[in-house]
Design a protein around this motif. Structure first.
Motif, PDB file in Angstrom:
ATOM      1  N   THR A  43       0.806  -1.213   0.000  1.00 20.89           N
ATOM      2  CA  THR A  43       0.000   0.000   0.000  1.00 20.89           C
ATOM      3  C   THR A  43       0.842   1.267   0.000  1.00 20.89           C
ATOM      4  O   THR A  43       0.535   2.234  -0.690  1.00 20.89           O
ATOM      5  N   ARG A 222      -7.553   1.664  -1.817  1.00 17.76           N
ATOM      6  CA  ARG A 222      -7.096   1.449  -3.193  1.00 17.76           C
ATOM      7  C   ARG A 222      -7.912   2.233  -4.208  1.00 17.76           C
ATOM      8  O   ARG A 222      -7.385   2.681  -5.226  1.00 17.76           O
ATOM      9  N   GLY A 244      -3.820  -5.036   1.217  1.00 15.99           N
ATOM     10  CA  GLY A 244      -3.336  -3.714   1.577  1.00 15.99           C
ATOM     11  C   GLY A 244      -3.308  -3.401   3.051  1.00 15.99           C
ATOM     12  O   GLY A 244      -2.548  -2.525   3.489  1.00 15.99           O
ATOM     13  N   GLY A 247       0.168  -3.748   4.430  1.00 20.98           N
ATOM     14  CA  GLY A 247       1.234  -3.017   3.759  1.00 20.98           C
ATOM     15  C   GLY A 247       2.420  -3.872   3.355  1.00 20.98           C
ATOM     16  O   GLY A 247       3.521  -3.369   3.146  1.00 20.98           O
TER      17      GLY A 247
END
Length: 388
Positions: A43, A222, A244, A247
């Motif tokens: 992310t 996103r 995400g 990360g």
């Protein structure tokens, strides 16, 4: 002779040894601009200093204790997710596949505890991808995923994507839930229109069935909102997230309303690693950063910039590209050539992209990608297209 790593992937001949923001560095020193982000996972890019420091701080304190005990870091992340979403409760997993398994169990157990054990069917849609466990591949029903694995979990009804008449005909007294990705990722960056998500919510309310959203790929900022379904101003009863939220650290979760989760009492589900202090500390830092309205505004601005440049790219190569699709920084190039060919030419141009179904190449950059890197990325895709 078989390799020591089970050969279930057709891997590109690249070995990355370091990452810096939106860039990956190969063992031979070549630099590649990464528009895959580990398939929508990284992310905040590679080696993000905030996440690295969070990991180091937590690693010096406590890694794992198991869910036999209360875990403050887990409770903190759960509280954050509840505060930011429709959910009343969360269960943490290590992956999207594990989240899908729990979502399926939760929906069926809900009806079992309501005295309706025959309500086990879950409606899914062509092109969906919910993971690779036996339950998740049964949910997809795709021949390429299920072939050769023997009897699969029954109770899934597979419908054509976007066929409203088929959906209405499929709902029965056995229907427990409808499960859908607001944007299909593996299926080719296919966006479910807002009015269709609203219609699904209305149908579920009318028929008294559960609505499950799979936001494993499209969630966690996103699309320019924290979760993709927010564009339609509807909420699910159950939602899977992963990718995400960590990360880059393995982390997933199932979010649910109190009512939908009511069947999941002590002993009905568990995870050895899920929700460990290390993962949850990183997840909380990711969520703190990406849920900031200023961060989300920047995702939208960058998405507009990137899409504008991609539209120009499509116009410049009418024999290679058909259109741009997607939302936020979850974008796809619909191709007139084999997506794998464009991806391969991208390697030569120093750009990493991800193929998908429906003749699409996915572009899933880090959400903090710079404007200069966006321009560079499109230039490299242009070079790849010219080389075809």
């Amino acid at each position: 002779m078989i390799s020591s790593v089970l050969p279930t992937y057709n891997r590109a001949p690249l070995s990355f040894v370091k990452g810096e923001g939106s860039w990956l560095i190969e063992a031979d020193g070549r630099r590649f601009l990464d528009l895959g982000a580990g398939i929508a996972v990284n992310t905040l890019g590679h080696a993000n200093p905030d996440l690295a420091q969070t990991l180091k701080d937590q690693a010096d304190t406590l890694w794992h204790v198991s869910n036999l005990y209360k875990i403050p870091a887990q409770e903190k992340l759960a509280d954050m997710l509840v505060d930011l979403t429709f959910a009343d409760t969360c269960f943490f997993t290590n992956s999207g596949t594990e989240a899908a398994e729990l979502a399926i169990k939760m929906a069926r157990k809900y009806w079992y505890t309501k005295g309706q054990p025959d309500k086990i069917e879950i409606i899914t849609f062509d092109g969906c991808f919910h993971g690779r466990s036996t339950g998740a591949i049964a949910a997809s029903g795709a021949e390429k995923m299920v072939k050769g694995f023997g009897p699969l979990m029954p109770g899934f009804v597979h419908l054509p994507f976007g066929d409203h008449d088929a959906l209405m005909a499929a709902v029965s007294d056995k229907t427990a839930a409808i499960m859908i990705e607001p944007i299909q990722g593996e299926g080719g960056i296919r966006v479910v229109p807002d009015q269709c998500l609203k219609g699904l919510r209305d149908l579920c309310d009318e028929k008294g069935i559960l609505l499950i959203f799979d936001e494993v790929q499209c969630g966690v900022a996103r699309t320019g909102k924290l979760f993709a379904h927010e564009y339609a101003a509807v909420t699910p009863d159950i939602m899977m997230i992963a990718k995400g939220i960590g990360g880059g650290f393995p982390l997933g979760a199932v979010l649910a309303t109190e009512e939908a989760a009511s069947g999941m009492t002590a002993g009905t589900h568990g995870s050895t690693y899920g929700g460990n202090p290390l993962g949850c500390a990183i997840g909380a830092k990711v969520l703190e950063i990406v849920s900031d309205p200023a961060f989300l505004a920047e995702v939208n601005r960058k998405a507009s910039l990137m899409r504008q440049k991609l539209e120009g790219l499509v116009a410049a190569h009418p024999d290679v590209f058909e259109s741009v699709r997607g939302q936020g920084l979850m974008l796809g190039l619909k191709c007139k050539v084999a997506p794998g060919d464009l991806v391969a030419k991208g390697y030569e141009a120093g750009i990493l992209t991800v193929p998908a179904a429906d003749n699409v190449v996915r572009l899933l950059p880090a959400l903090n990608i710079s404007d200069d890197d966006i321009s560079d990325a499109v230039a490299r895709i242009d070079a790849a297209a010219k080389a075809l």
